[in-house]
Design a protein around this motif. Structure first.
Motif, PDB file in Angstrom:
ATOM      1  N   LEU A  31       0.818  -1.214   0.000  1.00 35.12           N
ATOM      2  CA  LEU A  31       0.000   0.000   0.000  1.00 35.12           C
ATOM      3  C   LEU A  31       0.852   1.266   0.000  1.00 35.12           C
ATOM      4  N   LEU A  32       1.983   1.245   0.690  1.00 44.03           N
ATOM      5  CA  LEU A  32       2.799   2.450   0.853  1.00 44.03           C
ATOM      6  C   LEU A  32       3.305   3.022  -0.475  1.00 44.03           C
ATOM      7  N   PRO A  33       3.928   2.239  -1.353  1.00 39.31           N
ATOM      8  CA  PRO A  33       4.401   2.824  -2.621  1.00 39.31           C
ATOM      9  C   PRO A  33       3.271   3.389  -3.476  1.00 39.31           C
ATOM     10  N   ALA A  34       2.119   2.706  -3.480  1.00 40.10           N
ATOM     11  CA  ALA A  34       0.990   3.214  -4.261  1.00 40.10           C
ATOM     12  C   ALA A  34       0.526   4.563  -3.720  1.00 40.10           C
ATOM     13  N   GLY A  35       0.519   4.706  -2.404  1.00 40.51           N
ATOM     14  CA  GLY A  35       0.134   5.981  -1.810  1.00 40.51           C
ATOM     15  C   GLY A  35       1.110   7.091  -2.142  1.00 40.51           C
ATOM     16  N   LEU A  36       2.402   6.780  -2.145  1.00 35.63           N
ATOM     17  CA  LEU A  36       3.407   7.791  -2.479  1.00 35.63           C
ATOM     18  C   LEU A  36       3.314   8.192  -3.949  1.00 35.63           C
ATOM     19  N   LEU A  37       3.042   7.232  -4.825  1.00 32.98           N
ATOM     20  CA  LEU A  37       2.871   7.558  -6.242  1.00 32.98           C
ATOM     21  C   LEU A  37       1.635   8.424  -6.456  1.00 32.98           C
ATOM     22  N   ALA A  38       0.565   8.136  -5.726  1.00 37.00           N
ATOM     23  CA  ALA A  38      -0.710   8.825  -5.937  1.00 37.00           C
ATOM     24  C   ALA A  38      -0.574  10.331  -5.821  1.00 37.00           C
ATOM     25  N   PHE A  39       0.234  10.792  -4.855  1.00 43.88           N
ATOM     26  CA  PHE A  39       0.313  12.226  -4.596  1.00 43.88           C
ATOM     27  C   PHE A  39       1.663  12.827  -4.985  1.00 43.88           C
ATOM     28  N   SER A  40       2.446  12.082  -5.761  1.00 43.02           N
ATOM     29  CA  SER A  40       3.644  12.681  -6.345  1.00 43.02           C
ATOM     30  C   SER A  40       3.201  13.708  -7.378  1.00 43.02           C
ATOM     31  N   ARG A  41       4.011  14.731  -7.543  1.00 41.94           N
ATOM     32  CA  ARG A  41       3.578  15.837  -8.399  1.00 41.94           C
ATOM     33  C   ARG A  41       3.344  15.424  -9.846  1.00 41.94           C
ATOM     34  N   PRO A  42       4.244  14.680 -10.507  1.00 44.63           N
ATOM     35  CA  PRO A  42       3.974  14.344 -11.916  1.00 44.63           C
ATOM     36  C   PRO A  42       2.714  13.501 -12.096  1.00 44.63           C
ATOM     37  N   PHE A  43       2.513  12.509 -11.202  1.00 45.40           N
ATOM     38  CA  PHE A  43       1.353  11.621 -11.365  1.00 45.40           C
ATOM     39  C   PHE A  43       0.059  12.375 -11.094  1.00 45.40           C
ATOM     40  N   TRP A  44       0.022  13.137 -10.029  1.00 40.61           N
ATOM     41  CA  TRP A  44      -1.171  13.913  -9.691  1.00 40.61           C
ATOM     42  C   TRP A  44      -1.441  14.945 -10.774  1.00 40.61           C
ATOM     43  N   ASN A  45      -0.401  15.600 -11.232  1.00 41.89           N
ATOM     44  CA  ASN A  45      -0.548  16.638 -12.243  1.00 41.89           C
ATOM     45  C   ASN A  45      -1.201  16.104 -13.509  1.00 41.89           C
ATOM     46  N   HIS A  46      -0.865  14.872 -13.905  1.00 38.45           N
ATOM     47  CA  HIS A  46      -1.436  14.304 -15.125  1.00 38.45           C
ATOM     48  C   HIS A  46      -2.722  13.527 -14.867  1.00 38.45           C
ATOM     49  N   SER A  47      -3.159  13.536 -13.613  1.00 34.16           N
ATOM     50  CA  SER A  47      -4.448  12.933 -13.276  1.00 34.16           C
ATOM     51  C   SER A  47      -5.577  13.954 -13.288  1.00 34.16           C
ATOM     52  N   VAL A  48      -5.257  15.225 -13.472  1.00 29.63           N
ATOM     53  CA  VAL A  48      -6.279  16.275 -13.401  1.00 29.63           C
ATOM     54  C   VAL A  48      -6.361  17.069 -14.702  1.00 29.63           C
ATOM     55  N   GLN A  49      -5.723  16.578 -15.757  1.00 28.96           N
ATOM     56  CA  GLN A  49      -5.794  17.243 -17.054  1.00 28.96           C
ATOM     57  C   GLN A  49      -5.772  16.187 -18.153  1.00 28.96           C
ATOM     58  N   THR A  50      -6.135  16.595 -19.345  1.00 29.39           N
ATOM     59  CA  THR A  50      -6.167  15.668 -20.469  1.00 29.39           C
ATOM     60  C   THR A  50      -4.755  15.355 -20.934  1.00 29.39           C
ATOM     61  N   GLU A  51      -4.364  14.110 -20.786  1.00 32.99           N
ATOM     62  CA  GLU A  51      -3.074  13.612 -21.262  1.00 32.99           C
ATOM     63  C   GLU A  51      -3.138  12.098 -21.337  1.00 32.99           C
ATOM     64  N   VAL A  52      -2.157  11.499 -22.019  1.00 30.63           N
ATOM     65  CA  VAL A  52      -2.162  10.053 -22.247  1.00 30.63           C
ATOM     66  C   VAL A  52      -1.444   9.278 -21.140  1.00 30.63           C
ATOM     67  N   TYR A  53      -0.863   9.974 -20.165  1.00 31.19           N
ATOM     68  CA  TYR A  53       0.107   9.310 -19.294  1.00 31.19           C
ATOM     69  C   TYR A  53      -0.517   8.433 -18.219  1.00 31.19           C
ATOM     70  N   THR A  54      -1.697   8.751 -17.706  1.00 28.78           N
ATOM     71  CA  THR A  54      -2.270   7.848 -16.697  1.00 28.78           C
ATOM     72  C   THR A  54      -2.730   6.543 -17.346  1.00 28.78           C
ATOM     73  N   LEU A  55      -3.235   6.624 -18.569  1.00 28.10           N
ATOM     74  CA  LEU A  55      -3.577   5.387 -19.290  1.00 28.10           C
ATOM     75  C   LEU A  55      -2.310   4.602 -19.610  1.00 28.10           C
ATOM     76  N   HIS A  56      -1.246   5.289 -19.925  1.00 25.66           N
ATOM     77  CA  HIS A  56       0.050   4.653 -20.159  1.00 25.66           C
ATOM     78  C   HIS A  56       0.500   3.891 -18.913  1.00 25.66           C
ATOM     79  N   ALA A  57       0.395   4.543 -17.753  1.00 28.94           N
ATOM     80  CA  ALA A  57       0.780   3.895 -16.489  1.00 28.94           C
ATOM     81  C   ALA A  57      -0.095   2.684 -16.209  1.00 28.94           C
ATOM     82  N   LEU A  58      -1.404   2.806 -16.487  1.00 31.12           N
ATOM     83  CA  LEU A  58      -2.314   1.682 -16.259  1.00 31.12           C
ATOM     84  C   LEU A  58      -1.918   0.474 -17.098  1.00 31.12           C
ATOM     85  N   PHE A  59      -1.631   0.693 -18.367  1.00 28.52           N
ATOM     86  CA  PHE A  59      -1.254  -0.423 -19.242  1.00 28.52           C
ATOM     87  C   PHE A  59       0.038  -1.086 -18.770  1.00 28.52           C
TER      88      PHE A  59
END
Length: 691
Positions: free
Chosen positions: A113-141
């Motif tokens: 659980l800990l690494p997932a929580g740290l990734l969730a609120f890291s600036r690059p990941f959060w930043n691309h979770s609130v705007q239109t971009e391909v990167y969260t789908l990229h991470a999911l795949f």
């Protein structure tokens, strides 16, 4: 996978989802956002490598009966970010179970659980979770691919392997750089698959090709001539150019090329290539570790390195897999970092989960008969005391610090990623598009994405025909500007060879001449276009950002007409500054866009001999945008010299010397001043120094 209040999956969805929604952008942003919103809604062709999987999947969310189209596509990013976090948690559990098979699954949960929580609120990941971009789908795949491979190993069920092949093909349709993960996948496949290897490989390849067939979308959709049709990939040549991203080839492997060049000491030095490779590898690894330390906390940076060692000792196939994935991703994108490192972030989080478990729960291993730690022996009181402290308070303190790092990241990064009040993405360029003359031929440059969003999604100017300025710089403009795509226009006859820019210039002149009688031809301020093609004398300032084609003869331009356009442009800037969220977060792209237009105004004024107006543009760059570059000072010196104000040129050169005395621009400015003062012989050494 069950979701209830007692499962970590629930909180990995709920807490990030609430924070992502509270910071979600309500509209378009300033970079790729209007492009991806437009291509998702109108099913267009995005920039290389096309991103067909993203366009088709994001299209589904545009049917939601709520919010604007831009908001719904932004929501797509948030949704897949949360799904990525859940899959990362489950994948960490599977990895830990594989590395430590004798430990009960319940003991793994907090460390997954800990690494997932740290990734969730890291600036690059959060930043691309609130705007239109391909990167969260990229991470999911990426994480889904790893999870399926672990499931294949865990359950010895080849269906998961086939599913991984399908996902790999689909993921290539979202971000084509997953092609570089092929060596890692092959290593894992052959090291884990001892029976019927070639038979299974052929089946996996078949499923991969089914997923990869999503790229058929590009030529099929391009034939329908959507409004946004980057590269016109209807022919084999255009299709290959699109999917291989040759447009940005100069930015790929940037660090490797630079260090290979630095490591070459001469033809006789046989070890130079090896030296260059080692230098490049060291710098890429250093950049990645520093990136982890900055964006995902030092915990993940340490955990990635230590977890790599632990996985190496426990499972060589997994070690090689993660090493090759991270090496391929970071080497290719070392010059970019941040969101382009998402596959490496996923690997770092998985490796950190192994390290966190090994560090903080050693008794779990020891209880299974595996020596996880060296217990103190003898009468060394200091060692015994340290061991007792670690087993008691020390371990609890480290766990507490790790847990508190998650809310600390959330608080620290909230203001940097918050786009909930940013309504600026379409304002200035929307006013520009609305000001276009009726039935105009418009050649947008920087505003290309915004124009097509405003037209394809909001349907603001159906009467306007747009030709992208950057398409004129392609190798074969007629391959893009086809009669089927532009039936409203008169296009030049075939026969242009486009071996040099001069041929393209002739093509542009003929195109504009053929259509000038039927419709006004407008280009927004674009210094790159006019530097490539010396057409500035054919255009006069029209209004705000626009210049208007007036014919092949040089037309005198008055300062009054130029001032009116520049004054209207500055009024646009002032109106934007009144909008909420003007400089929220780290988004500097508004500044970059306005700065580009301002510099283009200055260049256009210079080309037309309007030196007073040019100085006004340079002053705006200096005072409002804070530009302090040697290029700006050189333009200032050149302006004063040409305008006959040599004393002011010397004053500006002296000011330049305080900042940039060692730069070639300073020597060039000195040479210009000496030549203007009649000392041509003394100016020659300065000009030679620049050459």
């Amino acid at each position: 996978m069950r979701f209830c209040l007692r499962t970590p999956h629930f909180y990995l969805i709920l807490i990030p989802w609430v924070l992502y929604l509270s910071t979600l952008s309500p509209g378009i942003d300033f970079r790729d956002s209007p492009e991806f919103v437009g291509t998702a809604f109108a099913l267009g062709i995005s920039h290389p490598a096309g991103f067909p999987t993203y366009s088709l999947m994001a299209k589904a969310l545009t049917y939601l009966p709520m919010g604007s189209v831009a908001f719904k596509v932004n929501l797509f990013s948030a949704l897949f970010a949360c799904l990525t976090l859940v899959l990362l948690y489950l994948c960490s559990l599977r990895l830990l179970a594989l590395i430590y098979p004798k430990v009960s699954a319940g003991g793994f949960r907090p460390f997954a659980l800990l690494p997932a929580g740290l990734l969730a609120f890291s600036r690059p990941f959060w930043n691309h979770s609130v705007q239109t971009e391909v990167y969260t789908l990229h991470a999911l795949f990426v994480v889904l691919l790893v999870d399926l491979l672990l499931l294949w190993r865990e359950r010895d069920d080849v269906r998961f392997l086939y599913a991984a092949g399908l996902v790999y093909g689909l993921s290539a349709g979202n971000h084509a750089t997953v092609a570089f993960f092929l060596p890692a996948l092959l290593v894992l496949f052959f090291m884990w698959n001892r029976r019927l290897a070639m038979r299974h490989l052929s089946s996996v390849v078949l499923f991969f090709l089914v997923g990869l067939s999503v790229y058929a979308y590009l030529p099929v959709r391009s034939l329908a001539e959507p409004g946004f049709d980057w590269g016109n990939p209807e022919t084999v040549g255009n299709f290959l150019y699109q999917v291989t991203d040759r447009k940005d080839a100069h930015t790929h492997l940037e660090v490797v090329r630079r260090n290979m060049a630095a490591g070459t000491g001469g033809a006789v030095e046989l070890l130079s290539p090896v030296k260059g490779i080692l230098m490049a590898a060291w710098r890429v690894a250093g950049k990645f570790v520093l990136d982890l330390n900055k964006n995902l906390t030092p915990w993940i940076a340490i955990g990635c390195l230590a977890g790599t060692v632990l996985v190496f000792r426990r499972s060589r196939p997994l070690f090689l897999f993660f090493f090759l994935v991270v090496a391929a991703n970071t080497t290719f994108f070392a010059g970019w970092g941040r969101e382009s490192f998402f596959p490496s972030y996923i690997a770092a989080c998985l490796l950190s989960a192994v390290f966190f478990f090994r560090l903080l729960r050693p008794e779990e291993e020891t209880s299974q008969g595996t020596p996880a730690e060296i217990k103190p022996t003898g009468q060394n009181n200091v060692t015994n005391a340290a061991y007792a402290f670690w087993r008691g308070s020390g371990r609890r303190l480290v766990i507490l610090l790790l847990v508190l790092s998650i809310p600390w990241l959330a608080v620290r990064n909230f203001m940097h990623v918050d786009r909930s009040g940013q309504y600026l993405g379409e304002t200035l360029l929307k006013r520009e598009v609305l000001s276009l003359d009726n039935h105009a031929l418009f050649v947008p440059g920087i505003s290309w994405f915004n124009y097509h969003y405003l037209n394809d999604v909001l349907r603001l100017r159906d009467d306007v025909v747009a030709m992208n300025a950057w398409d004129f710089m392609a190798d074969d403009p007629p391959g893009i500007f086809t009669a089927r795509r532009y039936p409203e226009l008169r296009l030049p006859a075939q026969g242009h060879t486009f071996i040099a820019r001069l041929e393209t210039l002739k093509y542009i002149e003929e195109l504009f001449s053929l259509n000038a009688k039927d419709r006004p031809i407008l280009i927004e301020q674009n210094s790159i276009f006019f530097n490539q093609y010396p057409l500035a004398d054919r255009f006069r300032p029209h209004r705000n950002l626009l210049v208007k084609y007036e014919g092949p003869k040089s037309i005198p331009v008055t300062g009054k007409a130029s001032n009116e356009a520049f004054t209207e442009f500055k009024a646009f800037i002032e109106a934007d500054l009144l909008q909420p969220g003007i400089l929220i977060g780290d988004n500097k792209d508004w500044i970059n866009k306005i700065g580009f237009f301002t510099a283009s105004f200055g260049d256009h004024f210079h080309d037309r001999g309007l030196y007073t107006e040019e100085r006004e543009a340079l002053l705006l760059l200096y005072e409002f945008f804070g530009a302090r570059t040697p290029e700006l000072y050189l333009k200032w010196v050149d302006n004063f010299i040409i305008d006959g104000r040599l004393d002011e040129a010397r004053m500006k050169w002296n000011e330049m010397g305080e900042r940039f005395s060692g730069r070639p621009e300073f020597k060039l400015a000195e040479g210009l001043i000496l030549r203007a003062g009649g000392d041509e012989r003394e100016a020659l050494p300065d000009f030679r120094a620049v050459l």
